[in-house]
Motif scaffolding. Structure first.
Motif, PDB file in Angstrom:
ATOM      1  N   GLY A   1       0.778  -1.235   0.000  1.00  0.00           N
ATOM      2  CA  GLY A   1       0.000   0.000   0.000  1.00  0.00           C
ATOM      3  C   GLY A   1       0.807   1.281   0.000  1.00  0.00           C
ATOM      4  O   GLY A   1       0.238   2.372  -0.128  1.00  0.00           O
ATOM      5  N   ARG A   2       2.124   1.178   0.098  1.00  0.00           N
ATOM      6  CA  ARG A   2       2.933   2.394   0.172  1.00  0.00           C
ATOM      7  C   ARG A   2       3.129   3.016  -1.203  1.00  0.00           C
ATOM      8  O   ARG A   2       3.355   2.332  -2.193  1.00  0.00           O
TER       9      ARG A   2
ATOM     10  N   GLU B   1       0.801  -2.684  -4.299  1.00  0.00           N
ATOM     11  CA  GLU B   1      -0.522  -3.221  -3.996  1.00  0.00           C
ATOM     12  C   GLU B   1      -0.600  -3.630  -2.527  1.00  0.00           C
ATOM     13  O   GLU B   1       0.416  -3.889  -1.880  1.00  0.00           O
ATOM     14  N   LYS B   2      -1.827  -3.715  -2.012  1.00  0.00           N
ATOM     15  CA  LYS B   2      -2.028  -3.824  -0.566  1.00  0.00           C
ATOM     16  C   LYS B   2      -1.919  -5.237  -0.003  1.00  0.00           C
ATOM     17  O   LYS B   2      -1.867  -5.409   1.216  1.00  0.00           O
TER      18      LYS B   2
END
Length: 219
Positions: free
Chosen positions: A142-143, A189-190
């Motif tokens: 998520g970064r 992506e998370k």
């Protein structure tokens, strides 16, 4: 970093990158990146094999030239020591993340990377080789990395996970090609960390609003 470009001609597509790989005009880190990509995904193997076949046919069409001092050269070849046997290709362990070409190049697997924390949620291992900056990168799920453009060229091979930017999604085995025309903000992506191998021949310049830049820097 040495002031040498990735190649003399512009690379903006995967097809062009594969053509330079076959021609042998890429610096060693970029060749390792392409070999690793071909090991992870077979999509471009047909293109590479076709280009190699065309190159071989082109060589065969060149008229033969006489060799000066033929007898002396043959005598020197036959009297020389036998060449050492070619090294055996390393076998990639079943649970290994790095392709064989990359592992042989850096000398370790992902669990042994001497990571250095650069930003919250972002680690890297970097060195300069053959006029290029070579990096392994680990990005927290998520970064977002700060928006930037490249004063040169950057190739990124995704080893695990995925990231998205203004151009789309880059997953495991995909190559991102960015230059001074690409202003992007990669976001991991998370579901899992994004681990990637990057080769570049120039610095980056941060772009975007000051507010977003500060937010991305602090993570």
């Amino acid at each position: 970093m040495a002031e040498t470009g990735m190649v003399h001609e512009h690379i903006d597509t995967i097809d062009t990158l594969m053509a330079h790989y076959v021609a042998g005009s890429l610096p060693e880190p970029a060749r390792v990146l392409v070999r690793s990509h071909l090991e992870m995904k077979s999509d471009n193997l047909g293109l590479v094999n076709g280009l190699e076949l065309l190159a071989g046919e082109a060589l065969e069409s060149i008229p033969a030239a006489a060799i000066t001092d033929r007898d002396q050269r043959l005598a020197a070849i036959f009297s020389s020591a036998s060449p050492a046997p070619a090294p055996q290709t390393a076998v990639r362990p079943e649970n290994a993340l790095f392709p064989v070409a990359l592992r042989d190049f850096v000398g370790f697997e992902v669990e042994d990377v001497p990571w250095r924390r650069r930003l919250p949620g972002f680690k890297e291992y970097s060195l300069d080789i053959d006029g290029c900056e070579v990096k392994l990168m680990w990005i927290r799920p998520g970064r977002a990395l700060p928006a930037h453009i490249h004063k040169g060229m950057e190739l990124i091979l995704v080893l695990d996970g995925a990231f998205n930017d203004e151009r789309g999604r880059f997953g495991s085995g995909d190559i991102s090609i960015a230059d001074e025309t690409v202003d992007h903000r990669p976001v991991a992506e998370k579901d899992r960390p994004c681990i990637a191998f990057a080769v570049s021949d120039g610095p980056i310049r941060l772009t975007g609003s000051l507010r977003r830049m500060i937010g991305d820097l602090i993570g």
